[in-house]
Design a protein around this motif. Sequence first.
Motif, short mmCIF file in Angstrom:
data_model
loop_
_atom_site.label_atom_id
_atom_site.label_comp_id
_atom_site.label_asym_id
_atom_site.label_seq_id
_atom_site.Cartn_x
_atom_site.Cartn_y
_atom_site.Cartn_z
N VAL A 155 0.83 -1.20 0.00
CA VAL A 155 0.00 0.00 0.00
C VAL A 155 0.87 1.26 0.00
CG1 VAL A 155 -1.72 1.32 1.30
CG2 VAL A 155 -1.93 -1.17 1.09
N ALA A 156 2.00 1.19 0.71
CA ALA A 156 2.93 2.32 0.69
C ALA A 156 3.44 2.56 -0.74
CB ALA A 156 4.09 2.06 1.64
N ALA A 183 1.67 1.85 -3.40
CA ALA A 183 0.52 2.41 -4.13
C ALA A 183 0.46 3.92 -3.96
CB ALA A 183 -0.77 1.77 -3.65
N GLU A 184 0.89 4.41 -2.80
CA GLU A 184 0.85 5.85 -2.55
C GLU A 184 1.86 6.60 -3.41
OE1 GLU A 184 1.39 6.02 1.64
OE2 GLU A 184 -0.69 5.46 2.10
N SER A 185 2.79 5.86 -4.04
CA SER A 185 3.76 6.50 -4.94
C SER A 185 3.25 6.56 -6.38
CB SER A 185 5.08 5.72 -4.92
OG SER A 185 4.93 4.46 -5.56
N GLY A 214 -6.61 7.77 -7.36
CA GLY A 214 -7.26 8.21 -6.12
C GLY A 214 -8.10 7.11 -5.50
N ILE A 265 -5.72 4.32 -4.00
CA ILE A 265 -5.10 4.72 -2.73
C ILE A 265 -6.13 4.77 -1.61
CG2 ILE A 265 -3.95 6.63 -1.53
CD1 ILE A 265 -2.53 7.29 -4.18
N GLY A 266 -7.29 5.35 -1.88
CA GLY A 266 -8.32 5.45 -0.85
C GLY A 266 -8.82 4.09 -0.41
N HIS A 286 -7.33 1.13 -0.56
CA HIS A 286 -6.33 0.34 0.18
C HIS A 286 -5.99 0.98 1.52
CE1 HIS A 286 -5.50 -2.92 -2.59
NE2 HIS A 286 -5.46 -2.07 -3.59
N GLU A 287 -6.03 2.28 1.61
CA GLU A 287 -5.77 2.90 2.91
C GLU A 287 -6.85 2.53 3.93
OE1 GLU A 287 -5.16 7.07 2.35
OE2 GLU A 287 -3.01 6.82 1.99
N CYS A 346 -6.03 -0.79 5.03
CA CYS A 346 -4.84 -0.73 5.89
C CYS A 346 -5.20 -0.55 7.36
CB CYS A 346 -3.97 0.45 5.46
SG CYS A 346 -2.42 -0.05 4.74
#
Length: 521
Positions: free
Chosen positions: A464-465, A467-469, A489, A492-493, A495-496, A499
């Motif tokens: 997930v980290a 994915a944020e890239s 967007g 990221i949303g 998967h966060e 998380c």
Amino acid sequence: MSKSGREIELKLELDPMAQDAMKRAGAIEGFTASRSVTKTLQSIYFDTPDQALRKAKISLRVRKSGRSWVQTAKLGTGVMGGLSSPIESEHPVKSRALDFSVIEDPSVQEKLINIIGDKPLNECFETVMKRTTRELTRASDGAHIEIAFDTGNILAGSGSQPLVELEMELKAGPSLAIFEAAKALLKDVPFRFSPFSKAERGFRFSEGVAEDERKPFFAKAISFSKGSSVELAFRDVLRSCLTQISGNRLAVLASEDPEGPHQLRVGLRRLRSAFRLFKPILYPATAAPLDQMARTVAVEAGALRDLDVLIEEIVSPLVDKAPETLSFDALLDTLNALRGQDTRKTLTDHLKSEEVNAFLLDLAAYTEGRGWLDPENFDQTALLAQPIESHASKALAKQWKKVLKFGKRLEDLTIPERHEMRKSMKKMRYGIEFYGSLYPQETVKPFLKRMKKLQDIFGYLNDVAMAESLPDKCRVSGAGELAATQAIGFVIGWHEAQCQSKWQHAKGYWEATRETPKFWT
């Protein structure tokens, strides 16, 4: 003329077209090379109905070359890291029939008779091949190496299987010469270390075992005998890593199966973990360059693996979960282009290089030539000779201490620190896989089970980290820019949110792991 003695052979597999080209090669740097000689060889292999010789790691054959027949018994036929060193007893015979009366070494004759007993010996399969040989010599150290390019088929029943192999046999001189000759001969031609002797290949084919040498290779479990020395255990771990790395190198070059770069990176990480877990017994100066090259290739394989994970496990599964108004086409097209055009090419170009060939052969030489010996460490002999059980407990306790250091601050860990904890747990798991056979499995399994669950969660958090890239990694312009931005967007949303839930589980799994009895104490 008869021959009986121990031989050292290095067996390598390479592309048939590359092998044909190497047959016609001229000078070999550092060595004087004879002219090539080509012969047709027919070899018939024998065993009892219950394969008593095979089980005892003995091969028994007669081979026809021209009009002559030679009977050969090889004792200790196992191949590790492409290297074998059997005792070979070779004698002329009159025909394709076996004749034990010609064997001059009474210990070889006695062993064969004891294993075979009153069981009949049958022809199991045969090989027919063209062998092109050259003799390499080096005056500086008396090295004498025979290189043999074998091309032909294994025949069993009505079927046949291609057989292509480069075999190098050390006739005289230091053992490291065989690896130096291999580097000079191969240069940048990709290869893998043969996992089997010709006899074992024949048995496997006759049993219907399919060979696919370019598929991703998974490391086999390592098992140590009770009381084995630390040195022998370290050698066995290195052999396992070497086999996994060389096999998956070809797998990556042969196909785009994402498991190839994954297993290549695993093999390199296992190797680097081995250098750390066995660090107290090693000579740092010789391990360091191997460790550094393993790190370089692992980073390249990891870059491709990370993109595979982003595509296959982070982005693609959300296509069916997202609103129909969202399109993932532009995002996935960009990620696939990154994977193929840049990242994969960087890795494959390096894997085809002379530098990686040298790394693999240097690692093999280090493994088989006791490259860890430190001339200035007078305590090393005792450390190498200690039972592996004693070393294993210390190594696992030390690595667990590193994991525990992060675990005590679990709720306060930053994203980079979570990644470091994950790496520490991976090293711990590799250590358990290396040493686990030394302990009762009923004590190993509960701890390993909890470790795996915790690792899976940390692995997902790391993904997930990544994915944020995506906003920086996937810069889409033109008609697909808005759709890609919206898709990123959503990814990221989504998967966060996952998380947050996973992280709550991580705390519970950590407590369960911490409280599980430590089997090495």
